[in-house]
Design an enzyme around this catalytic site. Sequence first.
Site: not given
Length: 500
Positions: A419, A471
């Site tokens: 983006t 994560h």
Amino acid sequence: MSIEIKAPTFPESVADGTVATWYKQPGEACARDEHIVDIETDKVVLEVVAPADGVLETVLKAEGDIVLSDEVLATFVSGAAAAAAPAAEAAPAAAPAAASESVQIKAPTFPESVADGTVAAWHKQPGEACSRDEHIVDIETDKVVLEVVAPADGVIGDIIKGEGETVLSDEVLANFLVGASGAAAAPAAAASAAAPAEADEDGVAGPAARKALAEAGLSAAQVKGTGKGGRITKEDVDAAVKAKPAAAPAPAKAAAPAAMPALGADGRIEKRVPMTRLRATIAKRLVEAQQTAAMLTTYNEVNMGPVMEIRKKYKDQFMKTHNGTKLGFMSFFVKAATEALKRFPAVNASIDGNDMVYHGYQDIGVAVSTDRGLMVPVLRNTEAMGLADIESTIMDFALRGRDGKLGMDDMQGGTFTITNGGTFGSLMSTPIINPPQTAILGMHKIQERPMAVNGQVVIQPMMYLALSYDHRMIDGKEAVQFLVTIKELLEDPHRLLLDI
């Protein structure tokens, strides 16, 4: 023997009339003096009867058509020997509007990932003529806006699903009169679109008057009829409209939710606008991403000088060689990200329940801002694309996104997303992961800053990069090394060519 059925001879004060209702259709038998059609004038409704025993052959003037005094309405086969079957064979020669075929306009077939859609906008209203493949209605889904077109030349009948209503895959949206003309079908469409509470208008107003009532947004109860037996004429409707100029024509269906200013609790002006389906879906998924992913963001910065020098040196030759395709920054980032994804497969992976899915290809989504909201079309197999292919495809995505032409296939899948908030001036941001992907790269504004180079302060064009990652799938070490790899490839673009 074939004879002509004509309209009555109108008095001098009556210029013309309208075919109100046919009680017989081509091929049907009639008895002498049997009532077969009504002609409505400004003052009265005139009945036309069969001239003899026989069969109605061909209808030349359909319901809603304007006729003059003594004008031929139809042909008639007289005599007891006239059989219904031969006349029925002549029925196809009848006026197309009288024998129009009604078909259903349905919502598109949605893919499995799309449960339903919303009717965004009707571009045609009941009674309006359409050409084959003409755009008539938009269906908004969670991902894209789909266009529904006319199946043939004809007229929109009654609308079953209004703007703002939810529709399922292949659900009926409206009825469509194939082959009908606007003038012939408008009265029928207006009548079918009328509310059930006004169904009794048929008995007090002819087709022409009902059409005028629909256009004026009036009901039969609001107009005083001066015709035969209190029947409402077009002249009565015109008089009612003139008497009440504030009564504006009302559309058959409610318009799209409008942003109407209103006063808030403290007396100041506020504007409340319903959230579009696309905007609501974006909000839902971004919140889900934050709630379900163990999301972290790591940052770095890249010297854009080398890439800018390449663009400056080769942009004209690049455009000439590749048929007008401009060399932008995004293609460099896509190629750098593709190479980094090969080296760090976890960043290119996705999570499916308790499974980690590693993809043997690189499909990179590029966020595109449109009037309807943020969309992420996907570049397929970027490992096999050149800079020109990437730039031309992204430009195509941008143009189709602006025009609402992006399709479902353009939006499906993707293993990684980029983006670019820098196009709007963003200096730094924290992008949100696009599930089920595990990472997203954020580009930002290029800004000249003083940098220490070999003990010297040098002004360089710098860009902050942000990598948000899940994560659960990616360790901090991998995320940092992935971002450093992109930095190194962009600061020394020769690495992309040498694959080092």
